[in-house]
Design a protein around this motif. Sequence first.
Motif, mmCIF file in Angstrom:
data_model
loop_
_atom_site.group_PDB
_atom_site.id
_atom_site.type_symbol
_atom_site.label_atom_id
_atom_site.label_comp_id
_atom_site.label_asym_id
_atom_site.label_seq_id
_atom_site.Cartn_x
_atom_site.Cartn_y
_atom_site.Cartn_z
ATOM 1 N N ALA A 188 -27.083 4.608 28.610
ATOM 2 C CA ALA A 188 -27.989 5.756 28.586
ATOM 3 C C ALA A 188 -28.801 5.803 29.877
ATOM 4 O O ALA A 188 -29.021 6.886 30.460
ATOM 5 C CB ALA A 188 -28.894 5.679 27.365
ATOM 6 N N GLU A 189 -29.280 4.643 30.340
ATOM 7 C CA GLU A 189 -30.077 4.590 31.578
ATOM 8 C C GLU A 189 -29.216 4.989 32.776
ATOM 9 O O GLU A 189 -29.651 5.732 33.652
ATOM 10 C CB GLU A 189 -30.644 3.173 31.761
ATOM 11 N N LEU A 190 -28.015 4.504 32.818
ATOM 12 C CA LEU A 190 -27.096 4.840 33.897
ATOM 13 C C LEU A 190 -26.794 6.337 33.900
ATOM 14 O O LEU A 190 -26.805 6.978 34.953
ATOM 15 C CB LEU A 190 -25.804 4.034 33.758
ATOM 16 N N LYS A 191 -26.585 6.874 32.713
ATOM 17 C CA LYS A 191 -26.331 8.314 32.589
ATOM 18 C C LYS A 191 -27.535 9.096 33.079
ATOM 19 O O LYS A 191 -27.390 10.073 33.819
ATOM 20 C CB LYS A 191 -26.013 8.655 31.126
ATOM 21 N N HIS A 192 -28.728 8.670 32.711
ATOM 22 C CA HIS A 192 -29.955 9.340 33.137
ATOM 23 C C HIS A 192 -30.093 9.281 34.671
ATOM 24 O O HIS A 192 -30.437 10.279 35.317
ATOM 25 C CB HIS A 192 -31.172 8.685 32.458
ATOM 26 N N ILE A 193 -29.827 8.111 35.261
ATOM 27 C CA ILE A 193 -29.925 7.947 36.720
ATOM 28 C C ILE A 193 -28.920 8.856 37.425
ATOM 29 O O ILE A 193 -29.251 9.529 38.413
ATOM 30 C CB ILE A 193 -29.708 6.468 37.109
ATOM 31 N N MET A 214 -26.050 -3.087 21.594
ATOM 32 C CA MET A 214 -27.170 -2.208 21.748
ATOM 33 C C MET A 214 -27.661 -2.198 23.190
ATOM 34 O O MET A 214 -28.029 -1.148 23.696
ATOM 35 C CB MET A 214 -28.265 -2.647 20.809
ATOM 36 N N LEU A 215 -27.673 -3.355 23.816
ATOM 37 C CA LEU A 215 -28.072 -3.441 25.204
ATOM 38 C C LEU A 215 -27.105 -2.639 26.070
ATOM 39 O O LEU A 215 -27.529 -1.971 27.013
ATOM 40 C CB LEU A 215 -28.067 -4.917 25.634
ATOM 41 N N ASN A 216 -25.866 -2.700 25.657
ATOM 42 C CA ASN A 216 -24.844 -1.956 26.355
ATOM 43 C C ASN A 216 -25.108 -0.458 26.225
ATOM 44 O O ASN A 216 -24.932 0.289 27.191
ATOM 45 C CB ASN A 216 -23.485 -2.330 25.763
ATOM 46 N N THR A 217 -25.532 -0.001 25.085
ATOM 47 C CA THR A 217 -25.819 1.411 24.841
ATOM 48 C C THR A 217 -27.033 1.844 25.651
ATOM 49 O O THR A 217 -27.046 2.929 26.236
ATOM 50 C CB THR A 217 -26.063 1.666 23.345
ATOM 51 N N LEU A 218 -28.078 0.997 25.703
ATOM 52 C CA LEU A 218 -29.267 1.323 26.496
ATOM 53 C C LEU A 218 -28.910 1.395 27.986
ATOM 54 O O LEU A 218 -29.365 2.275 28.712
ATOM 55 C CB LEU A 218 -30.364 0.264 26.285
ATOM 56 N N TRP A 219 -28.103 0.424 28.404
ATOM 57 C CA TRP A 219 -27.708 0.404 29.808
ATOM 58 C C TRP A 219 -26.894 1.650 30.139
ATOM 59 O O TRP A 219 -27.097 2.282 31.182
ATOM 60 C CB TRP A 219 -26.879 -0.864 30.046
#
Length: 107
Positions: A8-13, A1-6
Amino acid sequence: MLNTLWHAELKHILEEGFRELRSDNASLRAEHTALRTEFTAAVAGKLQEVRDELRRTVERDRKELLEARQEIRDLRRQLDDARADHPAPQAGAPDQDPDPPPHAGSR
């Protein structure tokens, strides 16, 4: 899950970075176009000034040339008139002085 959040955040950045780059690119293109237009107008204006100055110079030189040609024609006419009034002695003819010197023995 942390991997998924990371992820998503990277994609957003990355998406935000690409949006900023596209915006910057559009701004730079608009600025480039404006500067190019301004530069072109400045160069065209300067070229017009140079053209006008050249035109004035050519007109002034043309006028001086015409005046010089007229002066040459006038001088040639004066020379022809002077030659007509005072013809050159003929070849082989003795020079005749209009006022011969007085003879030493005549008093």
